[in-house]
Design a protein around this motif. Sequence first.
Motif, PDB file in Angstrom:
ATOM      1  N   GLN A 204     -77.260 -61.628 -12.052  1.00 10.64           N
ATOM      2  CA  GLN A 204     -77.645 -60.685 -10.900  1.00 10.64           C
ATOM      3  C   GLN A 204     -76.779 -60.873  -9.610  1.00 10.64           C
ATOM      4  OE1 GLN A 204     -81.801 -60.937  -9.687  1.00 10.64           O
ATOM      5  NE2 GLN A 204     -82.503 -61.519 -11.663  1.00 10.64           N
ATOM      6  N   ALA A 207     -74.571 -57.835  -9.411  1.00 11.13           N
ATOM      7  CA  ALA A 207     -75.250 -56.642  -9.499  1.00 11.13           C
ATOM      8  C   ALA A 207     -74.608 -55.590  -8.789  1.00 11.13           C
ATOM      9  CB  ALA A 207     -76.560 -56.647  -9.182  1.00 11.13           C
ATOM     10  N   LEU A 239     -86.096 -55.329 -14.151  1.00 10.47           N
ATOM     11  CA  LEU A 239     -86.028 -56.667 -14.915  1.00 10.47           C
ATOM     12  C   LEU A 239     -87.369 -57.007 -15.859  1.00 10.47           C
ATOM     13  CD1 LEU A 239     -83.975 -58.907 -12.603  1.00 10.47           C
ATOM     14  CD2 LEU A 239     -83.143 -57.235 -14.378  1.00 10.47           C
ATOM     15  N   ARG A 261     -81.427 -61.212 -15.936  1.00  6.48           N
ATOM     16  CA  ARG A 261     -80.384 -60.832 -16.052  1.00  6.48           C
ATOM     17  C   ARG A 261     -80.290 -59.358 -16.117  1.00  6.48           C
ATOM     18  NH1 ARG A 261     -75.514 -63.949 -19.198  1.00  6.48           N
ATOM     19  NH2 ARG A 261     -76.001 -66.061 -18.506  1.00  6.48           N
ATOM     20  N   VAL A 262     -79.362 -58.723 -15.463  1.00  6.71           N
ATOM     21  CA  VAL A 262     -79.134 -57.097 -15.657  1.00  6.71           C
ATOM     22  C   VAL A 262     -78.640 -56.551 -16.462  1.00  6.71           C
ATOM     23  CG1 VAL A 262     -78.314 -55.153 -13.856  1.00  6.71           C
ATOM     24  CG2 VAL A 262     -78.739 -57.199 -12.819  1.00  6.71           C
TER      25      VAL A 262
END
Length: 319
Positions: A204, A207, A239, A261-262
């Motif tokens: 992140q 991001a 998420l 996590r993205v």
Amino acid sequence: MDLLLILTYTGLCIVVFKVFKVPLNKWTVPTAVLGGIVLVGAIMLIMNYNHPYSENSREYFVTTPVIPNVSGTVVSVDVKPNQPLKAGDLLFTIDPTPFEAKVASLQARIVSARADFERQKTLVQRKVASQADLDRAQANFEDLQAQLVSAEFDLKSTQVLAPTDGYVTQLFLRPGMRAVAMPLRPVMVFVHKENYYYTAFFRQNSALRLKPGYEAEIALDGIPGEVFSGEVVQVVPALREGQLQPTGDLVAFNAGIPAGRVAVVINITDPAYAKYASQLPLGSFGQAAVYSEHAHHFGIIRRILLRMAAWMNYIYPLH
């Protein structure tokens, strides 16, 4: 990948000390170490933030668990595993005998109900029968028609068809086995043929440097030494770790839930990938990098490191 950068700097230091015959003393060695910490640290900080790297990327695909609408004994399995199918192709057939009998019975009852309905209409016109008798005959006739539609649908459902273009994999169904509609127990897995995208999971921290349209590259474990160019198609806006569902409990802080996590969807646009695509199984794993418009020159270092990581795919443990 950070280790590759450190090893590269270490290798350069060794070359410099050997080629230029720099003496090893209390000034040169600490200078090389401190210089490496500052140089490599600065490169890693700027590069990791502006050109994110993910060591976890995977190709995801959609499957449908095949469950028949009716229950019965399988009389034939018409599909071959891992062979291309078109939408509507026959997968397997359930014994249609009881369903054919139900349709035939309803068709016979409908003939009788229609005759009774017509007779009641005539009697009402002659004022021999009441309107209530006619209404009952009409309701019985229409109810049987509805039952026939349902029975014909069940009969048609004894032939289970492919929902879309695709294929069946890991086929274990055999004639003589019983397929049931309830409880839900799939008898085979259907893999849909569609455009597959790779999804990479980024920390992140970066991001703000993940946007649709940014250039991306992927190095796949199954194709050592190769890096394929692509494009960010979508940054998934949610998420899993933060999802909520309605329950009778209030939300409480749970330190055990990871940050998450993205997920970034990447489309491989590199023409060179076409010759490898058919050789890789769906779900292939790899590494990915996204190149933002910020600190552009540091992206070159990321590209070099990703290619070094791709060559490292030739080396792997045997267990």
